[in-house]
Write a protein that holds these residues in place. Sequence first.
Motif, PDB file in Angstrom:
ATOM      1  N   ASP A  26       0.834  -1.204   0.000  1.00  0.00           N
ATOM      2  CA  ASP A  26       0.000   0.000   0.000  1.00  0.00           C
ATOM      3  C   ASP A  26       0.867   1.252   0.000  1.00  0.00           C
ATOM      4  O   ASP A  26       2.090   1.164  -0.080  1.00  0.00           O
ATOM      5  N   ASP A  65      -7.625   0.481  -1.936  1.00  0.00           N
ATOM      6  CA  ASP A  65      -6.879   0.671  -0.697  1.00  0.00           C
ATOM      7  C   ASP A  65      -7.866   0.968   0.429  1.00  0.00           C
ATOM      8  O   ASP A  65      -8.544   1.996   0.406  1.00  0.00           O
ATOM      9  N   VAL A  85      -4.223  -1.385  -3.916  1.00  0.00           N
ATOM     10  CA  VAL A  85      -3.187  -2.170  -3.245  1.00  0.00           C
ATOM     11  C   VAL A  85      -3.161  -3.553  -3.881  1.00  0.00           C
ATOM     12  O   VAL A  85      -4.123  -3.966  -4.540  1.00  0.00           O
TER      13      VAL A  85
END
Length: 140
Positions: free
Chosen positions: A28, A72, A83
């Motif tokens: 991330d 994310d 992510v």
Amino acid sequence: MPNYWLVKTEPGEFSFEDLIRDKKTVWDGVRNHQAKKNMMQMALGDLVLVYHSVTQKALAGLAKVSKTAYPDPNDNPQNNWQVVEIVPVKALTQPVSLADIKATPSLADIALIKQSRLSVMPLSAEAFNTLLAMGQTQIK
């Protein structure tokens, strides 16, 4: 046939050793549109070289994509950052320094050299295999 990627991390924030310890991670914090597009192209099982930026400036290990791109969870939904999840495969037998990468003519056009601020980048099979060989690392 997998695709090949290189991701950059600051080892003081999260290192390849941390990935080995944790057994997986959510990749991330990527806030660059080109890197986001690259992450969205990652497929399950794609191979990923992990590069330690800033202090070490060297490839440290090999990982693989264990979950493809999804929003994310720590981001504002309107931004639509993504992510992926990766798991470690193995540490490189020999770290590969940025200086060694730059000194290898066949790697002159990889994004690590051409777009040095990009944190998630594709690699050709040839570049990936060259980097693995430089790291004295084989995969089964």
